[in-house]
Design a protein around this motif. Structure first.
Motif, mmCIF file in Angstrom:
data_model
loop_
_atom_site.group_PDB
_atom_site.id
_atom_site.type_symbol
_atom_site.label_atom_id
_atom_site.label_comp_id
_atom_site.label_asym_id
_atom_site.label_seq_id
_atom_site.Cartn_x
_atom_site.Cartn_y
_atom_site.Cartn_z
ATOM 1 N N LEU A 43 0.824 -1.195 0.000
ATOM 2 C CA LEU A 43 0.000 0.000 0.000
ATOM 3 C C LEU A 43 0.868 1.259 0.000
ATOM 4 O O LEU A 43 0.577 2.234 -0.702
ATOM 5 C CB LEU A 43 -0.918 -0.012 1.223
ATOM 6 C CG LEU A 43 -2.008 1.061 1.281
ATOM 7 C CD1 LEU A 43 -3.015 0.864 0.161
ATOM 8 C CD2 LEU A 43 -2.707 1.041 2.637
ATOM 9 N N ARG A 44 1.941 1.231 0.778
ATOM 10 C CA ARG A 44 2.864 2.379 0.869
ATOM 11 C C ARG A 44 3.488 2.704 -0.482
ATOM 12 O O ARG A 44 3.607 3.863 -0.867
ATOM 13 C CB ARG A 44 3.974 2.053 1.870
ATOM 14 C CG ARG A 44 4.980 3.172 2.102
ATOM 15 C CD ARG A 44 4.388 4.180 3.042
ATOM 16 N NE ARG A 44 5.349 5.147 3.507
ATOM 17 C CZ ARG A 44 5.659 6.276 2.871
ATOM 18 N NH1 ARG A 44 5.111 6.544 1.698
ATOM 19 N NH2 ARG A 44 6.506 7.138 3.390
ATOM 20 N N PHE A 73 -2.085 5.828 1.564
ATOM 21 C CA PHE A 73 -1.280 5.570 2.760
ATOM 22 C C PHE A 73 -1.192 6.830 3.620
ATOM 23 O O PHE A 73 -1.236 6.749 4.853
ATOM 24 C CB PHE A 73 0.121 5.095 2.370
ATOM 25 C CG PHE A 73 0.914 4.550 3.518
ATOM 26 C CD1 PHE A 73 0.765 3.238 3.931
ATOM 27 C CD2 PHE A 73 1.792 5.355 4.216
ATOM 28 C CE1 PHE A 73 1.484 2.737 4.997
ATOM 29 C CE2 PHE A 73 2.521 4.865 5.292
ATOM 30 C CZ PHE A 73 2.369 3.549 5.682
ATOM 31 N N ALA A 74 -1.088 7.996 3.006
ATOM 32 C CA ALA A 74 -1.041 9.239 3.775
ATOM 33 C C ALA A 74 -2.327 9.446 4.566
ATOM 34 O O ALA A 74 -2.300 9.877 5.732
ATOM 35 C CB ALA A 74 -0.803 10.422 2.835
ATOM 36 N N ASP A 75 -3.473 9.125 3.953
ATOM 37 C CA ASP A 75 -4.743 9.230 4.687
ATOM 38 C C ASP A 75 -4.824 8.198 5.809
ATOM 39 O O ASP A 75 -5.368 8.470 6.886
ATOM 40 C CB ASP A 75 -5.920 9.049 3.730
ATOM 41 C CG ASP A 75 -6.167 10.287 2.872
ATOM 42 O OD1 ASP A 75 -5.732 11.378 3.274
ATOM 43 O OD2 ASP A 75 -6.794 10.143 1.802
ATOM 44 N N PRO A 93 -1.236 1.863 14.693
ATOM 45 C CA PRO A 93 -0.235 2.932 14.714
ATOM 46 C C PRO A 93 1.204 2.414 14.760
ATOM 47 O O PRO A 93 2.110 2.998 14.155
ATOM 48 C CB PRO A 93 -0.581 3.725 15.985
ATOM 49 C CG PRO A 93 -2.061 3.499 16.142
ATOM 50 C CD PRO A 93 -2.266 2.069 15.724
ATOM 51 N N ALA A 94 1.435 1.298 15.446
ATOM 52 C CA ALA A 94 2.785 0.723 15.506
ATOM 53 C C ALA A 94 3.226 0.227 14.132
ATOM 54 O O ALA A 94 4.373 0.424 13.721
ATOM 55 C CB ALA A 94 2.825 -0.413 16.524
ATOM 56 N N TYR A 95 2.319 -0.433 13.412
ATOM 57 C CA TYR A 95 2.629 -0.893 12.042
ATOM 58 C C TYR A 95 3.005 0.299 11.165
ATOM 59 O O TYR A 95 4.012 0.279 10.439
ATOM 60 C CB TYR A 95 1.436 -1.612 11.436
ATOM 61 C CG TYR A 95 1.172 -3.006 11.940
ATOM 62 C CD1 TYR A 95 1.736 -4.108 11.304
ATOM 63 C CD2 TYR A 95 0.340 -3.223 13.033
ATOM 64 C CE1 TYR A 95 1.477 -5.406 11.743
ATOM 65 C CE2 TYR A 95 0.080 -4.513 13.478
ATOM 66 C CZ TYR A 95 0.651 -5.603 12.833
ATOM 67 O OH TYR A 95 0.407 -6.879 13.273
ATOM 68 N N LEU A 96 2.181 1.339 11.206
ATOM 69 C CA LEU A 96 2.369 2.480 10.308
ATOM 70 C C LEU A 96 3.648 3.242 10.629
ATOM 71 O O LEU A 96 4.370 3.677 9.717
ATOM 72 C CB LEU A 96 1.142 3.399 10.401
ATOM 73 C CG LEU A 96 -0.167 2.768 9.928
ATOM 74 C CD1 LEU A 96 -1.334 3.669 10.272
ATOM 75 C CD2 LEU A 96 -0.128 2.506 8.421
ATOM 76 N N THR A 97 3.935 3.425 11.914
ATOM 77 C CA THR A 97 5.160 4.122 12.304
ATOM 78 C C THR A 97 6.385 3.362 11.827
ATOM 79 O O THR A 97 7.360 3.944 11.342
ATOM 80 C CB THR A 97 5.199 4.307 13.817
ATOM 81 O OG1 THR A 97 4.064 5.065 14.226
ATOM 82 C CG2 THR A 97 6.462 5.038 14.246
ATOM 83 N N MET A 98 6.353 2.049 11.939
ATOM 84 C CA MET A 98 7.495 1.237 11.556
ATOM 85 C C MET A 98 7.758 1.311 10.053
ATOM 86 O O MET A 98 8.910 1.347 9.598
ATOM 87 C CB MET A 98 7.241 -0.216 11.953
ATOM 88 C CG MET A 98 8.305 -1.195 11.525
ATOM 89 S SD MET A 98 7.716 -2.873 11.725
ATOM 90 C CE MET A 98 6.287 -2.874 10.640
ATOM 91 N N ILE A 99 6.688 1.398 9.268
ATOM 92 C CA ILE A 99 6.849 1.392 7.812
ATOM 93 C C ILE A 99 7.198 2.773 7.283
ATOM 94 O O ILE A 99 7.668 2.907 6.153
ATOM 95 C CB ILE A 99 5.565 0.838 7.157
ATOM 96 C CG1 ILE A 99 5.417 -0.642 7.526
ATOM 97 C CG2 ILE A 99 5.581 0.991 5.651
ATOM 98 C CD1 ILE A 99 4.126 -1.249 7.082
ATOM 99 N N GLY A 100 7.005 3.789 8.073
ATOM 100 C CA GLY A 100 7.391 5.112 7.610
ATOM 101 C C GLY A 100 6.279 6.116 7.685
ATOM 102 O O GLY A 100 6.347 7.162 7.038
ATOM 103 N N GLY A 101 5.240 5.827 8.429
ATOM 104 C CA GLY A 101 4.135 6.769 8.548
ATOM 105 C C GLY A 101 4.433 7.868 9.527
ATOM 106 O O GLY A 101 3.755 8.880 9.535
#
Length: 411
Positions: free
Chosen positions: A324-325, A332-334, A403-411
């Motif tokens: 998705l990223r 992904f930004a949303d 939130p942990a998933y997204l932060t790790m991938i670069g969110g």
């Protein structure tokens, strides 16, 4: 990590050999007529540069003494006001690099042509703001004289280039131009290059191979000819390319089996290998996109291994979020701003939530309902890969950890 640079025979994961051998046989066949322009059509990242490189390598390996191979990348010269000069310079430099200096006369004649064209460009850019009236008069006279030389030279340029191509052919050499990255240029520059090729390189004993993303060229033609009021720009673009290109070769997207083979042959990391079937279904059938997904997955896998507390994350969700990223940055930004959007889209694609009925969103998401319904409607069916991505996902079960998933991938 996988590079995006064009690969050679050893890295041919796309089986481009099926194209290379027929193309080389066309170019080298004694009854193939010239001029001949070959267009390699494909989306960005589909492997056009790789195919050009493989044809070039095969000609060098098997017919090295028969061709003068000229490489021209117009994107490198995108700041030039006129593309003809760097195009001629590519031919000049290729001939001048011959160790035996066999083409010295041709190099000299091309050099004279280029000097006049270059001087014309310099004089056109002279800043007259602080120049005296007398100096302006001298410059104007000088420019008029040189302009006459340049116009005469340009008018004779096609004939001069034909003479040089014929001289080279008499020595057993045929010229072939490889033109890459044209579709990265501005629309007016794309048309500038195509028209320069048609006007000055449509010659006996000359081949041209151009890599093109057709939709980009279509936009260039549309911009160029918009003042003429054509109603059907697509037809105009097709007719335009028909006049430019005699042999079109279209590189179609990879099928699921080819995507899977590409992933396996790329020696992916453990996470990508574990979820290969999922990647086959959701990754874009585009070599550049696949490489970016695999590279980000390798890095993400290393981040997980080196971060305490992340060992419990579900790798299936990590794979889906990485895709998705890479493939939908806007979605992904949303998602980064509203992680619950992953749950809403999952429920919608799994037919557990109707996108145009607000009550269902209110019952599930409360105060976030209005925003989530708007975003879900905006992104639902926006990309074909989203349906398989969310059809088998389990984001709802891990809603608290998103939130942990997204932060790790670069969110």
């Amino acid at each position: 990590m996988l590079s995006d640079a064009p690969v050679d025979w050893r890295g041919d994961l796309l089986q481009f050999r099926r194209y290379v051998n027929p193309l080389v046989s066309v170019i080298t066949h004694p009854r193939t007529q010239t001029p001949l322009t070959i267009g390699i059509f494909g989306a960005w990242g589909s492997g056009k540069s790789t195919l050009l490189r493989m044809v070039d390598e095969r000609l060098l390996d098997q017919h090295g003494d028969d061709f003068v191979r000229v490489h021209f990348n117009p994107w490198v010269h995108r700041r030039e006001p006129e593309m003809l000069l760097p195009l001629l310079n590519a031919l000049h430099d290729t001939l001048n690099a011959d160790p035996g200096r066999r083409f010295a006369d041709t190099v000299r004649r091309l050099g004279t042509i280029m000097l006049n064209l270059a001087a014309d460009e310099v004089l056109k850019r002279v800043n007259l703001g602080s120049v005296s009236v007398e100096k302006i008069g001298r410059l104007a006279q000088q420019y008029a004289e040189l302009r006459g030389q340049v116009d005469s030279q340009t008018g004779r340029l096609r004939g001069l280039l034909q003479q040089e191509a014929d001289r080279l052919a008499a020595t057993g050499k045929t010229i072939i131009f490889f033109v890459d990255d044209l579709d990265r240029c501005e629309p007016d520059q794309i048309i500038d290059v195509l028209e320069s090729i048609k006007l000055f390189l449509d010659l006996r004993n000359v081949f041209v191979m151009i890599a093109l993303a057709k939709d980009v060229v279509d936009r260039g033609v549309s911009v160029k000819y918009q003042p003429f009021g054509f109603s059907d720009h697509a037809t105009v673009a097709d007719d335009y390319l028909d006049k430019m290109i005699q042999l079109p070769l279209h590189l179609y997207p990879l099928g699921p089996a080819e995507v899977g083979a590409f992933i396996r042959d790329s020696l992916p990391g453990e996470m990508a290998a574990m979820h290969g079937e999922t990647l086959e279904r959701i990754v874009a059938p585009n070599p550049r996109k696949i490489k970016r997904v695999l590279n980000l997955l390798r890095l993400t896998e290393a981040v997980i291994d080196n971060t305490p507390g992340l060992a419990g994350l579900h790798t299936d969700l990590v794979v889906r979020l990485v895709v998705l990223r890479v493939q939908s940055p806007e979605l992904f930004a949303d998602v980064v701003r509203q992680p619950a959007l992953l749950v809403a889209l999952e429920l919608a694609y799994q037919d557990k939530l109707v996108t145009d009925v607000l009550q269902g969103f209110q019952a599930r998401f409360g105060a976030q309902a209005d925003e989530l319904q708007r975003l879900t409607q905006a992104h639902h069916d926006r990309h074909a890969f989203l349906a398989p991505l969310f059809a088998g996902s389990t984001f709802e079960a891990s809603a608290g950890e998103l939130p942990a998933y997204l932060t790790m991938i670069g969110g």
